[in-house]
Design a protein around this motif. Structure first.
Motif, mmCIF file in Angstrom:
data_model
loop_
_atom_site.group_PDB
_atom_site.id
_atom_site.type_symbol
_atom_site.label_atom_id
_atom_site.label_comp_id
_atom_site.label_asym_id
_atom_site.label_seq_id
_atom_site.Cartn_x
_atom_site.Cartn_y
_atom_site.Cartn_z
ATOM 1 N N MET A 1 0.851 -1.190 0.000
ATOM 2 C CA MET A 1 0.000 0.000 0.000
ATOM 3 C C MET A 1 0.881 1.233 0.000
ATOM 4 O O MET A 1 1.823 1.339 0.789
ATOM 5 C CB MET A 1 -0.921 0.043 1.224
ATOM 6 C CG MET A 1 -1.662 1.385 1.346
ATOM 7 S SD MET A 1 -3.072 1.380 2.488
ATOM 8 C CE MET A 1 -2.309 0.976 4.061
ATOM 9 N N LEU A 2 0.576 2.186 -0.889
ATOM 10 C CA LEU A 2 1.250 3.483 -0.901
ATOM 11 C C LEU A 2 0.345 4.508 -0.244
ATOM 12 O O LEU A 2 -0.823 4.659 -0.625
ATOM 13 C CB LEU A 2 1.550 3.919 -2.335
ATOM 14 C CG LEU A 2 2.066 5.360 -2.463
ATOM 15 C CD1 LEU A 2 3.505 5.466 -1.967
ATOM 16 C CD2 LEU A 2 1.951 5.869 -3.902
ATOM 17 N N ILE A 3 0.895 5.235 0.737
ATOM 18 C CA ILE A 3 0.180 6.359 1.344
ATOM 19 C C ILE A 3 0.906 7.632 0.924
ATOM 20 O O ILE A 3 2.048 7.861 1.311
ATOM 21 C CB ILE A 3 0.142 6.249 2.878
ATOM 22 C CG1 ILE A 3 -0.428 4.902 3.315
ATOM 23 C CG2 ILE A 3 -0.690 7.385 3.468
ATOM 24 C CD1 ILE A 3 -0.398 4.686 4.822
ATOM 25 N N GLY A 4 0.232 8.437 0.123
ATOM 26 C CA GLY A 4 0.823 9.670 -0.385
ATOM 27 C C GLY A 4 1.112 9.550 -1.873
ATOM 28 O O GLY A 4 2.129 8.976 -2.264
ATOM 29 N N ALA B 1 -3.269 -1.090 -2.541
ATOM 30 C CA ALA B 1 -4.048 0.126 -2.310
ATOM 31 C C ALA B 1 -3.155 1.348 -2.466
ATOM 32 O O ALA B 1 -1.955 1.303 -2.174
ATOM 33 C CB ALA B 1 -4.674 0.111 -0.918
ATOM 34 N N VAL B 2 -3.764 2.429 -2.929
ATOM 35 C CA VAL B 2 -3.098 3.737 -2.957
ATOM 36 C C VAL B 2 -4.018 4.722 -2.258
ATOM 37 O O VAL B 2 -5.242 4.696 -2.446
ATOM 38 C CB VAL B 2 -2.760 4.191 -4.386
ATOM 39 C CG1 VAL B 2 -1.721 3.268 -5.019
ATOM 40 C CG2 VAL B 2 -4.000 4.276 -5.260
ATOM 41 N N VAL B 3 -3.404 5.590 -1.449
ATOM 42 C CA VAL B 3 -4.183 6.477 -0.592
ATOM 43 C C VAL B 3 -3.620 7.890 -0.668
ATOM 44 O O VAL B 3 -2.398 8.094 -0.645
ATOM 45 C CB VAL B 3 -4.148 5.985 0.873
ATOM 46 C CG1 VAL B 3 -4.901 6.948 1.787
ATOM 47 C CG2 VAL B 3 -4.723 4.573 0.973
ATOM 48 N N ASP B 4 -4.515 8.858 -0.764
ATOM 49 C CA ASP B 4 -4.112 10.264 -0.701
ATOM 50 C C ASP B 4 -5.304 11.076 -0.210
ATOM 51 O O ASP B 4 -6.460 10.716 -0.489
ATOM 52 C CB ASP B 4 -3.672 10.759 -2.083
ATOM 53 C CG ASP B 4 -2.878 12.051 -2.016
ATOM 54 O OD1 ASP B 4 -1.630 11.975 -2.073
ATOM 55 O OD2 ASP B 4 -3.484 13.134 -1.891
ATOM 56 N N GLY C 1 -2.651 0.268 -11.663
ATOM 57 C CA GLY C 1 -3.385 -0.983 -11.505
ATOM 58 C C GLY C 1 -3.631 -1.380 -10.065
ATOM 59 O O GLY C 1 -3.668 -2.579 -9.746
ATOM 60 N N SER C 2 -3.815 -0.401 -9.182
ATOM 61 C CA SER C 2 -4.060 -0.722 -7.779
ATOM 62 C C SER C 2 -5.437 -1.352 -7.592
ATOM 63 O O SER C 2 -6.421 -0.942 -8.217
ATOM 64 C CB SER C 2 -3.961 0.540 -6.917
ATOM 65 O OG SER C 2 -4.266 0.252 -5.571
ATOM 66 N N ARG C 3 -5.489 -2.336 -6.713
ATOM 67 C CA ARG C 3 -6.768 -3.007 -6.445
ATOM 68 C C ARG C 3 -7.757 -2.087 -5.731
ATOM 69 O O ARG C 3 -8.974 -2.207 -5.900
ATOM 70 C CB ARG C 3 -6.526 -4.240 -5.579
ATOM 71 C CG ARG C 3 -5.769 -5.357 -6.279
ATOM 72 C CD ARG C 3 -5.519 -6.508 -5.307
ATOM 73 N NE ARG C 3 -5.015 -7.698 -5.974
ATOM 74 C CZ ARG C 3 -4.760 -8.842 -5.355
ATOM 75 N NH1 ARG C 3 -4.977 -8.963 -4.056
ATOM 76 N NH2 ARG C 3 -4.291 -9.876 -6.036
ATOM 77 N N ASN C 4 -7.227 -1.189 -4.885
ATOM 78 C CA ASN C 4 -8.077 -0.314 -4.084
ATOM 79 C C ASN C 4 -7.494 1.090 -4.060
ATOM 80 O O ASN C 4 -6.289 1.289 -4.263
ATOM 81 C CB ASN C 4 -8.180 -0.827 -2.639
ATOM 82 C CG ASN C 4 -8.739 -2.227 -2.545
ATOM 83 O OD1 ASN C 4 -9.944 -2.436 -2.691
ATOM 84 N ND2 ASN C 4 -7.869 -3.209 -2.324
ATOM 85 N N TRP C 5 -8.332 2.063 -3.764
ATOM 86 C CA TRP C 5 -7.863 3.431 -3.573
ATOM 87 C C TRP C 5 -8.812 4.139 -2.617
ATOM 88 O O TRP C 5 -9.951 3.713 -2.405
ATOM 89 C CB TRP C 5 -7.767 4.188 -4.899
ATOM 90 C CG TRP C 5 -9.087 4.341 -5.618
ATOM 91 C CD1 TRP C 5 -9.651 3.473 -6.505
ATOM 92 C CD2 TRP C 5 -10.005 5.425 -5.476
ATOM 93 N NE1 TRP C 5 -10.866 3.937 -6.933
ATOM 94 C CE2 TRP C 5 -11.111 5.144 -6.332
ATOM 95 C CE3 TRP C 5 -10.024 6.607 -4.741
ATOM 96 C CZ2 TRP C 5 -12.199 6.008 -6.452
ATOM 97 C CZ3 TRP C 5 -11.099 7.470 -4.855
ATOM 98 C CH2 TRP C 5 -12.176 7.159 -5.704
#
Length: 341
Positions: A8-11, A33-36, A50-54
């Protein structure tokens, strides 16, 4: 076959995207997941890689079926709280530098890393750069004799001034970029920086703090050096890395700054003072080898290695950076061991 890790990437800002573009297609990586906080940034990043979630809340994806590795690529003032949540959820962490923006939070960050069984690697990306690894090899072999002087400059002609101003709200250039080069100085030599002094100034009145800094440092092996860091619309981009010893010097010229033959990669020039001979070494490298960095964290997870850098080495570079900032603010010489207590 090696294990596949959900990440998971945050930012999803500048550095976060640099992480993803080098790891999303690897066989042992799934972008879970990718989160911002910016919903559109998270959504577009998920689509691109191609992230499964965001989403905008990383806590939604900290469950046991979520990512095993979290990359923290947010602004520095949020690192500590995110680290705590990730460790409590049993996640391994690759955290961008600097670890925090002040000494008190830095101590708590260090305590948390040492209190949990999960692995945490601080993103000192130059440890994973082939050119710096080659320079360390040369210095370890005594090619330039005893190291006496380091000259290091990293100035940015800040075209995206808004981005740099936001970075400076949390910390100065000598902290944000400086942690890399204080770490490099200590890693290359195996010696510690013991004291720092320096000065800073604003070259633009709208800068949140001094946007130009010059730090002088002394090491316990007798080596001295300087680190110059400036971010500004009127500052010329510059990149100088030179290491001078009793038998010669090593100079690094990045491919980006070479006047010719840039396709050969970075240029390392070795001057042998006893013979007057110059030796050139071309090194193919990625300036920011994010995948090699992630692989280091995976090795920590699978083989219980300490990491590169170790958390104590990352802490020492962080303490030097904050001490340098204090030296500039107070116009004094700051002793690292006293400051970092």
């Amino acid at each position: 076959m090696s294990k596949t890790y959900k990440v998971m990437l945050i930012g999803c800002g500048h550095i976060g995207l640099e992480h993803l573009q080098d790891i999303y297609y690897r066989d042992n990586v799934i972008v879970e997941a990718v989160v911002d906080l910016n919903e559109e940034a998270a959504k577009s990043t998920a689509r691109r890689y191609g992230s499964r979630n965001w989403g905008t809340d990383y806590k939604r994806f900290l469950g046991p079926d979520g990512a095993e590795i979290v990359i923290i690529a947010t602004y520095v003032n949020s690192h500590l709280s995110i680290l705590k949540d990730c460790l409590e959820a049993g996640k391994h962490v690759l955290c961008e530098k600097p670890i925090t923006s002040n000494l008190e939070e830095g101590r708590e960050f260090l305590r948390l890393v040492k209190s949990y069984p999960q692995k945490v690697l601080i993103a000192h990306i130059l440890r994973h750069n082939n050119s710096y690894q080659k320079i360390k090899e040369l210095m370890d072999c005594g090619v330039i004799g005893d190291i006496r002087l380091m000259r290091m400059t990293q100035n940015h002609h800040a075209m995206n001034w808004k981005r740099y101003c936001r970075l400076m709200e949390d910390c100065s250039p000598t902290v944000d970029c400086g942690v890399h080069y204080y770490d490099v100085a200590q890693w290359l030599t195996g010696a510690n920086i013991t004291s720092v002094t320096g000065f800073g100034t604003k070259t633009q009145f709208d800068a949140p703090r001094d946007n130009y800094t010059m730090v002088n440092f002394t090491m316990d092996n007798g080596c001295k050096g300087f680190y110059e860091a400036g971010w500004g619309q009127t500052i010329r981009a510059a990149n100088l890395k030179e290491f001078i010893g009793t038998r010669g010097r090593i100079t690094l010229e990045m491919a980006l700054y070479r006047s010719g033959d840039s396709e050969e990669g970075d240029l390392i020039t070795i001057y042998h003072s006893d013979t007057g001979v110059y030796e050139s070494v071309n090194v193919k490298t990625e300036y920011k080898n994010m995948y090699a960095q992630l692989q280091t964290l995976i090795d920590m997870i699978e083989n219980d290695t300490e990491g590169n850098p170790t958390i104590d080495e990352a802490w020492r570079a962080f303490a030097v950076a904050l001490a340098a900032d204090e030296a500039i603010k107070t116009n004094t010489t700051v002793d690292i061991d006293e400051f970092g207590k």
